[in-house]
Design a protein around this motif. Sequence first.
Motif, PDB file in Angstrom:
ATOM      1  N   ALA A 181       0.861  -1.192   0.000  1.00 51.25           N
ATOM      2  CA  ALA A 181       0.000   0.000   0.000  1.00 51.25           C
ATOM      3  C   ALA A 181       0.894   1.238   0.000  1.00 51.25           C
ATOM      4  N   ASN A 182       1.614   1.422  -1.115  1.00 51.22           N
ATOM      5  CA  ASN A 182       2.579   2.522  -1.176  1.00 51.22           C
ATOM      6  C   ASN A 182       2.530   3.253  -2.518  1.00 51.22           C
ATOM      7  N   ILE A 183       1.320   3.434  -3.029  1.00 54.74           N
ATOM      8  CA  ILE A 183       1.181   4.299  -4.197  1.00 54.74           C
ATOM      9  C   ILE A 183       1.562   5.724  -3.816  1.00 54.74           C
ATOM     10  N   LEU A 184       1.125   6.152  -2.635  1.00 57.00           N
ATOM     11  CA  LEU A 184       1.461   7.481  -2.123  1.00 57.00           C
ATOM     12  C   LEU A 184       2.786   7.393  -1.379  1.00 57.00           C
ATOM     13  N   MET A 185       3.775   8.168  -1.828  1.00 57.29           N
ATOM     14  CA  MET A 185       5.089   8.079  -1.217  1.00 57.29           C
ATOM     15  C   MET A 185       5.584   9.449  -0.761  1.00 57.29           C
ATOM     16  N   SER A 186       6.813   9.797  -1.071  1.00 52.23           N
ATOM     17  CA  SER A 186       7.472  10.946  -0.446  1.00 52.23           C
ATOM     18  C   SER A 186       6.841  12.286  -0.777  1.00 52.23           C
ATOM     19  N   ASP A 187       6.094  12.383  -1.883  1.00 53.88           N
ATOM     20  CA  ASP A 187       5.476  13.669  -2.202  1.00 53.88           C
ATOM     21  C   ASP A 187       4.110  13.840  -1.541  1.00 53.88           C
ATOM     22  N   ASN A 188       3.707  12.868  -0.731  1.00 53.39           N
ATOM     23  CA  ASN A 188       2.447  12.966   0.009  1.00 53.39           C
ATOM     24  C   ASN A 188       2.734  13.118   1.501  1.00 53.39           C
ATOM     25  N   CYS A 189       2.204  14.163   2.115  1.00 49.36           N
ATOM     26  CA  CYS A 189       2.388  14.376   3.547  1.00 49.36           C
ATOM     27  C   CYS A 189       1.063  14.342   4.295  1.00 49.36           C
TER      28      CYS A 189
END
Length: 418
Positions: A181-189
């Motif tokens: 479940a890691n579609i959202l990574m470093s550019d998502n806060c």
Amino acid sequence: MSELCQVAFSQVDITPDFQVELIGCYRKDNRSQGVLHPLYAQILLFQKSGETFCLVAIDSLGLTKALADDLRTRVANHLNTVISHVMLNFSHTHSAPAPSSFALNGELYFNYLCEQILKCVDDAKTNYSPCKAGWAVADTWIGENRREGCTVVDNRLGALKLVDSKSGRPIAVVLRITAHANILMSDNCRISSDYFSIAREKLRSYFSCPVILIQGAAGNVKPVGVHKIFGGKISDLERIADILVDSAKGLEFKLDNIEDIRMFSREINYISDVPSETEAQRIAQEALNTCGIDGANWLGECERLRKAGINTQTLQGELQFFKLNNGCFCGVPEEIFAEIAIEVQEKVNDPLVFFNGYTNGCTGYLPHMEEWEKGGFETLYSYLTYYPFHGHVMPFRKNTAEYLVKLVIDNWRDITAI
């Protein structure tokens, strides 16, 4: 006529209303900046022949084994049962709070999480219904192997459907899937359950009842079509969810009374070796060159262990089984590679035996032997960042997966021979 099994479902919002530290990938600033999707905990309670069993699904990267056992103990005491009758399953979203003393408001969030789950247990206890159940399996292609030169994926979509035995009303469907479940990574806060939240809602509409998603053997499996390091876009959440819904249309359930239901654990001792100074320096340099990981703190911990005369680290683990009629979820607190789950399924010759990771904690990657020897981020470099959470500085020894497969198979043969 045997006593009917009673089942109850409930879910609760576990999204914090205070700022937390997000965990799961590198961010310039790990402090959460609002909420993109709420986080949930979902609970299924089963009662039969005077025993109570509890299946919990939690939107979280995962807890340490110690924190997971703390939560399980609280739930078990609440239900007047034993800890081995409580199974936690983590979605492994990479946009969730870090519930540890190392993190911003980590202890505050862990206590909040426990309180909410206990409230959820109380709510479920008021909703018991006599139940029938049925297993099914279909193929789904939501994941792909993210390791160089590897294509193996456990593409089984495992499903357990529960219905009210009197009215036929669907109570819940449990789906076992396999993809980080890691579609959202470093550019998502922002706090998010990643694709789980959207998928649950779409699947709820399709099945006309709540849907619980359980993560499988996803240690080396990412969502299909997204970058293995940088992830994807918000639109990819919808895309993966739609693939799951299409796959679910291939499920065919045969419902029966629940005659055999068991939940139990087996202890495991995991061993990892502390690297020599030369080896540690080599690993740290490789991690920096390959992944940009700063291993200074990890090098310091390795040195501390060597000076204390500690050459190996032994962790007590746990293998837990949940058997219901002819199907089974079993799992360990590791990010097991897909090849391990497939080997178990093939050797027991049963597609309804689902070996999962992220069960009762999350303490690092567990590769099969071939991938262990290759090294890389999952099998080695990740420990330079996450060793404080995992409790060991190196991966478990390379024969660990082989030992674990044998343990699963032996226990499955024992319980099916009864």
